[in-house]
Design a protein around this motif. Structure first.
Motif, PDB file in Angstrom:
ATOM      1  N   GLY A  42      -3.149   5.500   2.090  1.00  0.00           N
ATOM      2  CA  GLY A  42      -4.095   4.971   3.054  1.00  0.00           C
ATOM      3  C   GLY A  42      -5.455   4.743   2.426  1.00  0.00           C
ATOM      4  O   GLY A  42      -5.802   5.356   1.413  1.00  0.00           O
ATOM      5  N   SER A  56      -5.910   0.258   5.620  1.00  0.00           N
ATOM      6  CA  SER A  56      -4.494   0.220   5.262  1.00  0.00           C
ATOM      7  C   SER A  56      -3.876   1.591   5.424  1.00  0.00           C
ATOM      8  O   SER A  56      -4.542   2.620   5.300  1.00  0.00           O
ATOM      9  CB  SER A  56      -4.319  -0.259   3.818  1.00  0.00           C
ATOM     10  N   THR A  57      -2.593   1.579   5.683  1.00  0.00           N
ATOM     11  CA  THR A  57      -1.787   2.793   5.741  1.00  0.00           C
ATOM     12  C   THR A  57      -0.584   2.598   4.839  1.00  0.00           C
ATOM     13  O   THR A  57      -0.220   1.460   4.505  1.00  0.00           O
ATOM     14  CB  THR A  57      -1.320   3.083   7.174  1.00  0.00           C
ATOM     15  N   PRO A  58       0.059   3.678   4.396  1.00  0.00           N
ATOM     16  CA  PRO A  58       1.239   3.534   3.540  1.00  0.00           C
ATOM     17  C   PRO A  58       2.280   2.625   4.185  1.00  0.00           C
ATOM     18  O   PRO A  58       2.597   2.752   5.366  1.00  0.00           O
ATOM     19  CB  PRO A  58       1.742   4.962   3.390  1.00  0.00           C
ATOM     20  N   ASP A  97       1.860  -0.699   4.440  1.00  0.00           N
ATOM     21  CA  ASP A  97       1.241  -1.989   4.758  1.00  0.00           C
ATOM     22  C   ASP A  97       1.419  -2.960   3.600  1.00  0.00           C
ATOM     23  O   ASP A  97       1.505  -2.560   2.435  1.00  0.00           O
ATOM     24  CB  ASP A  97      -0.239  -1.820   5.052  1.00  0.00           C
ATOM     25  N   CYS A 135       0.860  -1.187   0.000  1.00  0.00           N
ATOM     26  CA  CYS A 135       0.000   0.000   0.000  1.00  0.00           C
ATOM     27  C   CYS A 135       0.897   1.237   0.000  1.00  0.00           C
ATOM     28  O   CYS A 135       1.799   1.348   0.836  1.00  0.00           O
ATOM     29  CB  CYS A 135      -0.889   0.033   1.241  1.00  0.00           C
ATOM     30  N   THR A 165      -8.954   1.624   2.340  1.00  0.00           N
ATOM     31  CA  THR A 165      -9.506   0.331   2.738  1.00  0.00           C
ATOM     32  C   THR A 165      -9.289  -0.655   1.600  1.00  0.00           C
ATOM     33  O   THR A 165      -9.710  -0.403   0.463  1.00  0.00           O
ATOM     34  CB  THR A 165     -11.007   0.434   3.047  1.00  0.00           C
TER      35      THR A 165
END
Length: 384
Positions: free
Chosen positions: A295, A338-340, A342, A292, A297
């Protein structure tokens, strides 16, 4: 006896009189004969009888219904948007101009309406042999080719390419093999096995091929609309979540693709490469960590292809492409925030005709599971 084509009967007074009684009775007889005709010839005889009925009575209701059902059964509907896809047509035309040389013998696998065969003839091929296993389509292709004045340079063979033999069917091995027998994941129409046989038995040792190679790519995507389309949470106040396990693979039509607005959450990663000039039909497996970069979903793993027809000429059904291609997304059982940075670990497999994919929040070991102990495995894709 053929019963699956039967249409409802109507009384004579339901419709106005358009033809004489003799022609009407003759059309009725032809329709009844058509309904008894077996479809083992791919519908040729049935289509002939129904067409004759309509020549006697152009307004014959049952003949119209049965003929349309026959065409729906034997002529897949995707032929028409494919033929209308100008990007796809231009790409094949350019690749064929680049790879077919004057004097070449060309084998075209999957004739359809005859477009790629005619492009090869126009590019200077000495002769094009094009095969089509569906008799109704092969018959129509002959008429298309004749109408375009190319009957002397193109031979339509109503067979599968696996059944072609050099000598009886092709006078010599081909210099170029042209095909467009891929689905949204490249594999579903048996392209690898078909081309492996063609390049080994029907083509010269250093024959050229269109396409040359293909690549499957995967990336993480977000789309509330996609999830709402395939897994509606409720309807009229009723909870539908217990029905969601049937929807693991979203087969996305072009119109749904335009509506759902899939948003990439990270870059696409390569899963498999396929060499169509030297096809390998051995099963393969790969594990990749999809990243990811923004950020959001994670709703699905989007799988797309890149297909190189010739140097510098590529077709794709990725997130930025248009055209007639469908798309495929593997839906996560539970959407993940999600975050950067992940990662989602996926395992992809294919057996040269089918494709499967499973996903785990990662990185983790090859046998990792979610915290509830369940492995989130997506079902096998159906063979096209």
């Amino acid at each position: 006896m053929v019963t699956n084509l039967a249409a409802p009967r109507h009384h004579e007074h339901d419709f106005p009189q358009h033809v004489g009684r003799a022609a009407e009775r003759e059309a009725d007889h032809l329709v009844e004969t058509a309904k008894l005709e077996p479809l083992t010839d791919g519908g040729l005889r049935t289509a002939e009888l129904l067409s004759r009925a309509l020549s006697k009575d152009p307004h014959h209701h049952e003949a119209q219904i049965l003929l349309e059902r026959l065409y729906q059964m034997f002529v897949p509907r995707w032929h028409f948007p494919m033929l209308a896809d100008e990007g796809r047509n231009h790409a094949y035309a350019a690749a064929i101009r680049a790879k077919v040389r004057p004097g070449d013998v060309v084998l075209d696998i999957g004739c359809g309406a005859g477009l790629t065969a005619m492009l090869a003839a126009r590019a200077g091929a000495k002769h094009v042999y094009t095969c089509e296993q569906q008799p109704l389509i092969a018959q129509a292709a002959v008429r298309v080719i004749e109408a375009n004045g190319l009957a002397d340079r193109i031979t339509v063979i109503p067979k599968m390419s696996h059944n072609l033999i050099v000598g009886p069917d092709l006078p010599e091995q081909a210099d170029v093999v042209i095909s467009e027998i891929v689905d949204t994941l490249l594999l579903g129409e048996g392209a690898l096995a078909t081309l492996e046989h063609a390049m080994r038995h029907l083509a010269k040792p250093h024959a050229r091929a269109i396409p040359e190679r293909g690549t499957l790519m995967a990336q993480l995507v977000e789309s509330d609309k996609l999830l709402s389309l395939w897994r509606p949470r409720s309807a009229e106040g009723f909870d539908l979540s217990e029905f969601h396990h049937f929807a693991t693979v979203a087969r996305i039509t072009p119109s749904d693709f335009a509506t759902c607005g899939l948003t990439p959450l990270g870059p696409a990663s390569e899963l498999f490469r396929f060499d169509f000039m030297r096809p390998d039909t051995n099963p393969q497996c790969t594990t990749e960590d999809l990243a990811c970069s923004v950020g959001g979903t994670i709703h699905a793993v989007f799988v797309s292809f890149q297909m190189d027809l010739a140097p510098g000429i590529r077709l794709t059904n990725n997130l930025r492409s248009g055209g007639h291609w469908g798309r495929t997304a593997f839906l996560l059982e539970n959407p993940m925030p999600s975050t950067p940075g992940d990662l989602l670990r996926i395992t992809a497999r294919h057996d040269a005709s089918q494709f499967s994919l499973s996903a785990r929040k990662g990185p983790a070991g090859p046998d990792a599971t979610y915290s509830d102990g369940k492995d989130r495995t997506v079902i096998w894709m159906e063979r096209a």
